[in-house]
Design an enzyme around this catalytic site. Structure first.
Site, PDB file in Angstrom:
ATOM      1  N   ASP A  48      -3.551   0.358   6.701  1.00  0.00           N
ATOM      2  CA  ASP A  48      -4.730   0.652   5.883  1.00  0.00           C
ATOM      3  C   ASP A  48      -4.264   0.653   4.429  1.00  0.00           C
ATOM      4  O   ASP A  48      -4.127   1.691   3.788  1.00  0.00           O
ATOM      5  CB  ASP A  48      -5.272   2.028   6.310  1.00  0.00           C
ATOM      6  CG  ASP A  48      -6.428   2.474   5.452  1.00  0.00           C
ATOM      7  OD1 ASP A  48      -6.850   3.646   5.624  1.00  0.00           O
ATOM      8  OD2 ASP A  48      -6.878   1.691   4.606  1.00  0.00           O
ATOM      9  N   ASP A  69      -4.705  -3.705  -2.026  1.00  0.00           N
ATOM     10  CA  ASP A  69      -4.508  -5.159  -2.203  1.00  0.00           C
ATOM     11  C   ASP A  69      -3.019  -5.483  -2.348  1.00  0.00           C
ATOM     12  O   ASP A  69      -2.219  -4.613  -2.698  1.00  0.00           O
ATOM     13  CB  ASP A  69      -5.266  -5.611  -3.467  1.00  0.00           C
ATOM     14  CG  ASP A  69      -6.776  -5.383  -3.317  1.00  0.00           C
ATOM     15  OD1 ASP A  69      -7.427  -5.055  -4.315  1.00  0.00           O
ATOM     16  OD2 ASP A  69      -7.265  -5.490  -2.180  1.00  0.00           O
ATOM     17  N   GLU A  81       2.229   7.502   4.088  1.00  0.00           N
ATOM     18  CA  GLU A  81       1.546   7.213   2.804  1.00  0.00           C
ATOM     19  C   GLU A  81       2.588   7.352   1.698  1.00  0.00           C
ATOM     20  O   GLU A  81       3.263   8.373   1.588  1.00  0.00           O
ATOM     21  CB  GLU A  81       0.404   8.218   2.627  1.00  0.00           C
ATOM     22  CG  GLU A  81      -0.150   8.338   1.224  1.00  0.00           C
ATOM     23  CD  GLU A  81      -0.691   7.025   0.653  1.00  0.00           C
ATOM     24  OE1 GLU A  81      -1.664   6.490   1.237  1.00  0.00           O
ATOM     25  OE2 GLU A  81      -0.134   6.565  -0.366  1.00  0.00           O
TER      26      GLU A  81
HETATM   27  N1  SAM Z   1      -8.897   3.595   3.202  1.00  0.00           N
HETATM   28  C1  SAM Z   1      -9.053   2.754   2.036  1.00  0.00           C
HETATM   29  C2  SAM Z   1     -10.277   1.949   2.108  1.00  0.00           C
HETATM   30  O1  SAM Z   1     -11.296   2.461   2.573  1.00  0.00           O
HETATM   31  O2  SAM Z   1     -10.203   0.790   1.719  1.00  0.00           O
HETATM   32  C3  SAM Z   1      -7.875   1.805   1.925  1.00  0.00           C
HETATM   33  C4  SAM Z   1      -7.010   2.056   0.865  1.00  0.00           C
HETATM   34  S1  SAM Z   1      -5.912   3.401   1.069  1.00  0.00           S
HETATM   35  C5  SAM Z   1      -6.381   4.427  -0.222  1.00  0.00           C
HETATM   36  C6  SAM Z   1      -4.484   2.490   0.599  1.00  0.00           C
HETATM   37  C7  SAM Z   1      -3.261   3.374   0.541  1.00  0.00           C
HETATM   38  O3  SAM Z   1      -2.089   2.616   0.806  1.00  0.00           O
HETATM   39  C8  SAM Z   1      -3.028   4.026  -0.834  1.00  0.00           C
HETATM   40  O4  SAM Z   1      -3.164   5.417  -0.704  1.00  0.00           O
HETATM   41  C9  SAM Z   1      -1.602   3.616  -1.216  1.00  0.00           C
HETATM   42  O5  SAM Z   1      -0.893   4.652  -1.872  1.00  0.00           O
HETATM   43  C10 SAM Z   1      -1.012   3.301   0.140  1.00  0.00           C
HETATM   44  N2  SAM Z   1       0.160   2.393   0.106  1.00  0.00           N
HETATM   45  C11 SAM Z   1       0.322   1.276  -0.645  1.00  0.00           C
HETATM   46  N3  SAM Z   1       1.513   0.705  -0.382  1.00  0.00           N
HETATM   47  C12 SAM Z   1       2.127   1.489   0.556  1.00  0.00           C
HETATM   48  C13 SAM Z   1       3.378   1.423   1.236  1.00  0.00           C
HETATM   49  N4  SAM Z   1       4.259   0.427   0.988  1.00  0.00           N
HETATM   50  N5  SAM Z   1       3.675   2.384   2.146  1.00  0.00           N
HETATM   51  C14 SAM Z   1       2.790   3.392   2.399  1.00  0.00           C
HETATM   52  N6  SAM Z   1       1.575   3.526   1.780  1.00  0.00           N
HETATM   53  C15 SAM Z   1       1.263   2.570   0.870  1.00  0.00           C
END
Ligand code: SAM
Length: 287
Positions: free
Chosen positions: A159, A162, A110
């Protein structure tokens, strides 16, 4: 009375909020090094996590997304699942569902530490398993993390949010190729692949890119009320195992074992496993 509005293209959604809980010492949105984070208490959806203005997860309907990003692929293995990589997923919901398949190790990569901390503090129903001893959390960019990894994982689950901000790099063919290499010879890749209705172009691009990388590519649907249009998709890329190739008798047995051990699931079941892969005609019709 407070209203939270999420706007996407020419439409939007409003949630009646009964209060804003972010951090006691801050009465405003949190600007993390990667995105703007907002945590809302709402009248009808429980607590809601918002990143860069987009609803990520709500206490009321999170089970749909988290069960459906995990179980169709996980039940495709009729053997033990050992190592799982989750990229993104800082709210912990995907970890919770993956652990129901008793993997040996789950790595959660994350990029934003703040998301994990807020989820652990504010969303225990979703984040409760992040401190499980089988879970290793790495705070870095998932794009970089997967580079150079070979034949390690049974499952890789993307996961992500957008394709704006830090998630953008997780929607590209070269990333999918690195994930392919990091999977075992019968490994399976899954990514959330946006709304075939509200974001049809992005959805089709994800499927097309995955088709260039994986011999078996299978998009499937789930209905998530707080996501744009409610019609949501995930896409499986698989090296050898086909989710539609699982015999119903084997799936029924695995499903019974898991639910007897872990408790009933609230959305996924063997009928949904096969039915979710039925896609309406309009989705891939050339414009
Ligand atoms: N579980 C959520 C749902 O129910 O839709 C999905 C969204 S989850 C909160 C998306 C996560 O991806 C975020 O915490 C964001 O910080 C993380 N994220 C975005 N880009 C990323 C990357 N390049 N590497 C690792 N994590 C990333």
């Amino acid at each position: 009375m407070l209203w939270f509005t999420e706007l996407y293209s020419g439409e939007g959604m409003e949630l009646k909020a009964t209060g804003l809980t972010i951090r006691a010492e801050e009465a405003k949105r949190v600007k993390t090094p990667y995105q703007e984070l907002l945590l809302l208490k709402t009248q009808d959806w429980g607590k809601v996590l918002v990143l860069d203005g987009a609803v990520q997860t709500t206490e009321r309907d999170e089970f749909i997304y988290h069960e459906m990003i995990v179980h169709p692929a996980a039940f495709t293995f009729t053997r033990e699942i050992e190592r799982v990589l989750i990229i993104g997923g800082g709210d912990g919901g995907t970890v919770r569902e993956v652990l129901k398949h008793q993997p040996k190790e789950v790595e959660l990569v994350e990029i934003d530490r703040e998301v994990v901390e807020v989820a652990k503090r504010e969303l225990p129903q979703i984040a409760g398993k992040l401190s499980d001893e089988r879970v290793k959390i790495v705070f870095t960019d998932g794009r970089e993390f997967v580079k150079g990894k070979e034949e390690i994982y049974d499952l890789i689950i993307v996961d992500c949010s957008d394709p704006i901000g830090p998630s953008k790099v997780l929607y590209q063919e070269d990333f999918y190729r690195d994930c392919f290499k990091a999977l075992k010879e019968d490994g399976i890749f899954i990514t959330q692949s946006e709304s075939p209705f509200a974001q049809n172009r992005v959805h089709k691009k994800v499927v097309k890119e995955l088709q260039k990388v994986f011999p078996i590519t299978r998009p499937y649907l789930a209905f998530i009320p707080t996501y744009p249009s409610g019609m949501w998709s995930f896409t499986i890329g698989s090296k050898r195992l086909d989710p539609l190739g699982v015999p119903p008798s084997a799936l029924g047995k695995l499903y019974k074992e898991l639910t007897e051990r872990e408790g009933e699931l609230k959305y996924y079941n063997p009928e949904i496993h096969y039915g979710a892969f039925a896609i309406p005609n309009f989705v891939y019709r050339e414009e």
